[in-house]
Design an enzyme around this catalytic site. Structure first.
Site, PDB file in Angstrom:
ATOM      1  N   GLU A 194      40.023  84.227  45.961  1.00  0.00           N
ATOM      2  CA  GLU A 194      40.130  82.759  45.907  1.00  0.00           C
ATOM      3  C   GLU A 194      39.258  82.193  47.022  1.00  0.00           C
ATOM      4  O   GLU A 194      39.496  82.476  48.206  1.00  0.00           O
ATOM      5  CB  GLU A 194      41.582  82.280  46.066  1.00  0.00           C
ATOM      6  CG  GLU A 194      42.450  82.543  44.851  1.00  0.00           C
ATOM      7  CD  GLU A 194      43.715  81.689  44.834  1.00  0.00           C
ATOM      8  OE1 GLU A 194      43.660  80.526  45.314  1.00  0.00           O
ATOM      9  OE2 GLU A 194      44.744  82.194  44.348  1.00  0.00           O
ATOM     10  N   GLU A 218      49.692  85.435  47.236  1.00  0.00           N
ATOM     11  CA  GLU A 218      50.010  84.509  48.331  1.00  0.00           C
ATOM     12  C   GLU A 218      51.476  84.635  48.762  1.00  0.00           C
ATOM     13  O   GLU A 218      52.202  83.651  48.879  1.00  0.00           O
ATOM     14  CB  GLU A 218      49.654  83.073  47.953  1.00  0.00           C
ATOM     15  CG  GLU A 218      48.156  82.887  47.745  1.00  0.00           C
ATOM     16  CD  GLU A 218      47.723  81.430  47.721  1.00  0.00           C
ATOM     17  OE1 GLU A 218      48.602  80.542  47.682  1.00  0.00           O
ATOM     18  OE2 GLU A 218      46.506  81.174  47.736  1.00  0.00           O
TER      19      GLU A 218
END
Length: 415
Positions: free
Chosen positions: A205, A83
């Protein structure tokens, strides 16, 4: 260190590399480890890879041995950052692409065991991120990650994991079906730079993200797991399977007591959630051959033109595969079906248009509950579980099943 992102508690690293790799050995699963590009150094990543995978004589190998592990581990998957568009550094894609190029250089392959390098990919629909990464670093990666969570409302306004009404249910389903668009559009960008599909789209995710249960630490992200989660899991897994030419890794990120967890615990008690049962139902898709599917059905949802509250989703989600059954030598077909309609059941005929031979036998299972928000508890752990569903062979190529409302079903056929 203080875990400033999640819960503000002290992380003492007592569950470290040795413990994680040992857990993977016990579970019989492949480890996927992520390195820190946001605040970590190239040297740290380089030495960690050496510590885990180098079997010769070196400082890191000696340190590993002194900590109780003489043999090197196999490390199939390594993420170079996480991320990086947000909590992993708030980077621009151009900057992260250069950082990825630099850091991945030091994810060295010692010996014959290849490390599958995964770049930190886009957040939801940031298609520019995918374009920049594939353009500037695509030839140096084996996979590109994608993160997308399903909300009833939004990140800023999370709702209860069991308190949704019918309108909330269909909002969740609509957001779950959006994964189809994300996988397709990111895949189209990847095709520009990688038409042979050498780089995998790694959806590492995903799942429902609700408000934390009252009375728990909000940073620990503990939420209940209901029939809604089972249906969302089935929709996602069907999408991933149908795009398996590009989506070759797709794992729910949290395993125990966090978000859409397959397992919940309390002290020495454990319960398998509805999500766990969906994973169990779908496992035969793995290592199988994808089959094309088509279906016709009405949409499901809320039709309220007067108040402009129409929320409509596909009436079904379907995926199918085939593999040779090792015990019988026959061909085994698995068809997974999700009925997201919160009220209406469906009579479904599953036909195999190009079936060679005749259906020998068929069986079906279903996961549902009395209500759309039914859960498994420590006292009643089988309220939402995989149960036998009646199936009927109606001709040499067709099986009929009756799929309840808000349910995930499977049909297994041998021929």
């Amino acid at each position: 260190m203080i875990n400033t992102h999640w819960g503000g508690v002290v992380e003492d690293n007592s569950f470290g590399t040795h413990e994680f790799m040992g857990l993977c050995d016990e579970l019989g699963c492949k480890p996927y480890i992520c390195g820190n590009v946001g605040s970590g150094s190239v040297q740290e990543m380089d030495e960690w890879i050496e510590y885990m995978t180098f079997s010769g004589e070196s400082p890191m190998a000696r340190l590993r041995t002194s900590n109780g592990r003489k043999d090197a581990w196999k490390l199939p998957y390594f993420g170079v950052g996480n991320e990086n568009w947000g909590c992993g550094g708030n980077m621009r894609p151009e900057f992260y692409a250069d950082q990825y190029r630099r850091y991945q250089t030091y994810v060295r392959q010692y010996g014959n065991d290849k490390i599958f390098k995964i770049a930190g990919g886009p957040n939801v629909d940031d298609y520019n991120w995918t374009d920049v990464l594939m353009s500037n670093a695509g030839k140096l990666m084996d996979g590109l990650s994608l993160h997308y969570y399903t909300y009833e409302d939004s990140w800023e306004n999370k709702k209860s994991s069991t308190g949704f009404d019918t309108e909330g249910w269909y909002k969740i389903m609509k957001n779950a079906f959006r994964m189809e668009e994300l996988v397709r559009r990111h895949g189209e960008i990847m095709d520009k730079y990688d038409p042979e599909k050498k780089v995998a789209l790694v959806v590492d995710e995903w799942g429902n993200w609700f408000a934390a249960e009252p009375g728990t630490n909000p940073g620990f992200l503990y939420q209940q797991n209901s029939v809604c989660d089972a249906v969302v899991a089935g929709i996602h897994l069907n999408i991933f399977n149908n795009h398996s030419d590009r989506v070759r890794i797709a794992n729910i990120a949290q395993a125990v007591n966090v978000l859409q967890a397959p397992v919940l615990t309390e002290g020495d008690k454990i319960v398998l959630t509805p999500t766990w049962h969906v994973f169990h139902m779908y496992k035969e898709h793995q290592d199988a051959q994808l089959l094309g599917t088509t279906f016709a059905t009405q949409g499901a949802g809320i039709y309220d033109d007067r108040n402009e509250k129409n929320i409509v989703v596909p009436g079904l989600s379907v995926s199918a595969s085939e593999k040779k059954d090792e015990k019988t030598g026959k061909t085994k077909y698995l068809v997974t079906i999700v009925n997201p309609d919160v009220k209406e059941s469906k009579d479904i005929e599953v036909g195999f248009a190009q079936l060679k031979g005749t259906i020998d036998c068929a069986k079906a299972t279903v996961i549902t509950g009395e209500k759309m928000n039914s859960i498994n508890t420590f006292e009643n752990g089988d309220a939402v579980a995989e149960k036998t569903l009646e199936s009927k062979i109606i001709d040499r190529q067709t099986v009929a099943v009756h799929v309840p409302a808000h349910a995930v079903a499977s049909v297994t056929v041998y021929a």
